[in-house]
Design a protein around this motif. Sequence first.
Motif, PDB file in Angstrom:
ATOM      1  N   PHE A  33      64.002  68.859  95.598  1.00 56.74           N
ATOM      2  CA  PHE A  33      64.187  69.968  94.334  1.00 56.74           C
ATOM      3  C   PHE A  33      64.257  71.311  95.383  1.00 56.74           C
ATOM      4  N   GLY A  34      65.546  72.030  95.177  1.00 50.33           N
ATOM      5  CA  GLY A  34      65.776  73.206  96.111  1.00 50.33           C
ATOM      6  C   GLY A  34      65.382  72.900  97.568  1.00 50.33           C
ATOM      7  N   ARG A  35      64.709  73.497  98.137  1.00 51.17           N
ATOM      8  CA  ARG A  35      64.439  73.602  99.559  1.00 51.17           C
ATOM      9  C   ARG A  35      63.208  72.636  99.975  1.00 51.17           C
ATOM     10  N   VAL A  36      62.393  71.814  98.783  1.00 57.09           N
ATOM     11  CA  VAL A  36      61.492  71.061  98.984  1.00 57.09           C
ATOM     12  C   VAL A  36      61.752  69.377  99.087  1.00 57.09           C
ATOM     13  N   VAL A  37      61.310  68.823  99.949  1.00 54.89           N
ATOM     14  CA  VAL A  37      61.507  67.295 100.165  1.00 54.89           C
ATOM     15  C   VAL A  37      60.394  66.658  99.766  1.00 54.89           C
ATOM     16  N   SER A  38      60.162  65.857  98.889  1.00 55.42           N
ATOM     17  CA  SER A  38      59.053  65.148  98.648  1.00 55.42           C
ATOM     18  C   SER A  38      59.367  63.472  98.937  1.00 55.42           C
ATOM     19  N   GLY A  39      58.008  62.887  99.198  1.00 53.37           N
ATOM     20  CA  GLY A  39      57.912  61.405  99.629  1.00 53.37           C
ATOM     21  C   GLY A  39      56.782  60.838 100.253  1.00 53.37           C
ATOM     22  N   LEU A  40      56.870  59.661 100.416  1.00 53.57           N
ATOM     23  CA  LEU A  40      55.635  59.181 101.117  1.00 53.57           C
ATOM     24  C   LEU A  40      55.872  58.705 102.373  1.00 53.57           C
ATOM     25  N   LEU A  41      55.196  59.417 103.379  1.00 52.31           N
ATOM     26  CA  LEU A  41      55.439  59.464 104.806  1.00 52.31           C
ATOM     27  C   LEU A  41      53.963  58.919 105.501  1.00 52.31           C
ATOM     28  N   PRO A  42      54.542  57.925 106.456  1.00 53.30           N
ATOM     29  CA  PRO A  42      53.525  57.207 107.321  1.00 53.30           C
ATOM     30  C   PRO A  42      52.463  58.241 107.872  1.00 53.30           C
ATOM     31  N   ILE A  43      51.222  58.036 107.685  1.00 51.59           N
ATOM     32  CA  ILE A  43      50.274  58.896 108.284  1.00 51.59           C
ATOM     33  C   ILE A  43      50.446  58.981 109.763  1.00 51.59           C
ATOM     34  N   MET A  44      50.776  58.349 110.408  1.00 51.65           N
ATOM     35  CA  MET A  44      50.937  58.399 111.885  1.00 51.65           C
ATOM     36  C   MET A  44      52.027  59.066 112.454  1.00 51.65           C
ATOM     37  N   ALA A  45      53.027  59.418 111.281  1.00 47.99           N
ATOM     38  CA  ALA A  45      54.131  60.210 111.929  1.00 47.99           C
ATOM     39  C   ALA A  45      53.832  61.483 111.409  1.00 47.99           C
ATOM     40  N   ILE A  46      52.700  62.072 111.103  1.00 50.71           N
ATOM     41  CA  ILE A  46      52.502  63.399 110.615  1.00 50.71           C
ATOM     42  C   ILE A  46      52.538  64.477 111.873  1.00 50.71           C
ATOM     43  N   ASP A  47      52.140  63.957 112.887  1.00 47.69           N
ATOM     44  CA  ASP A  47      52.314  64.683 114.633  1.00 47.69           C
ATOM     45  C   ASP A  47      54.002  64.693 114.713  1.00 47.69           C
TER      46      ASP A  47
END
Length: 232
Positions: free
Chosen positions: A201-215
Motif C-alpha cells: 500500500f503506497g510505499r509500505v510492504v507488509s507480510g510475514l517474514l522469517p524471524i531469522m531473516a531480520i538481520d
Amino acid sequence: METPVRLTDLSHEARCSTKTMTQKITQQTNRIGRLGTTIGVCLIFAVSLSGALAQPDTSPDTPEEMRVRLEQMQQQIEALQQQVARLEEQLARAEAVGDSDDADGAADDDMSPAEQVRRDMAGDDLEGKDGPLAKVGADLALLYRQYQRHEQQTPQTAFRPHDPMIPVENGYVLIDAVADGSASVLRAELERHGLIEASSFGRVVSGLLPIMAIDDIAGLDTLRSARAALAN
C-alpha cells in the motif's frame, strides 16, 4: 666369511618407524575431520608400506639388492614423515583458527539479547543509530536476538516474544516495511528473503517474514525502515 644378512632383519627398524607413523596419523585423524582426505592418503600409504615390510623374506637377495631395497623403504618412510610434519602444521593452524572462533562466539554468548541490541542499533561505539540493525528498530532487533538464542539453546520449546503484542507464529513475524524508493522492488527483495502473504500500500510492504531473516533485510538498500505490525 661374510655373514648373510636378511632383509627382515635389516627392515626391523623400518617397520617400527612405519608403525609409529601409522599410529600418529590415526591420532591426527581423530582430532580433526577437515583434513581427513590428506590424512587418509598418508594412512593408506603407511598401512601399505607396513604390510610390505611385514612380508617374510624368502627371496635369495644379494647384499647389494637388499641394500637397494632397504634404501627405497627408508626413502618411503622419510616421505611419510614429511607428510606427517605437514599435517601437524595444518592441524596447528586449524586449531588456532578454531580457538579464535570459539573466543568470538563465547564473547557473543556472554552478552544478553538486550546488550546485543544496543550494539545492533548504535554500533560498536554505542553512539548514534548507525548499527547493522538500525533500520528494523529495537523491537525487531530484540525479537531477532531472542529468537536466535532460543533456537540455539531451547529449540524444542515454544517461543514467546518479549512483547506479546508482536504477532509471531511458527518462526515468522508480521512486519510493515517502508521502501526507500520503489515498493515493488522492495517487495521482490523481501520475498527473496522469505516474505510470504505479501501486500503493498503506497510505499509500505507488509507480510510475514522469517524471524531469522531480520538481520538480512536490515542491510537492504531499498529498505528505509521496518517495524513489527501491531497484533489485532
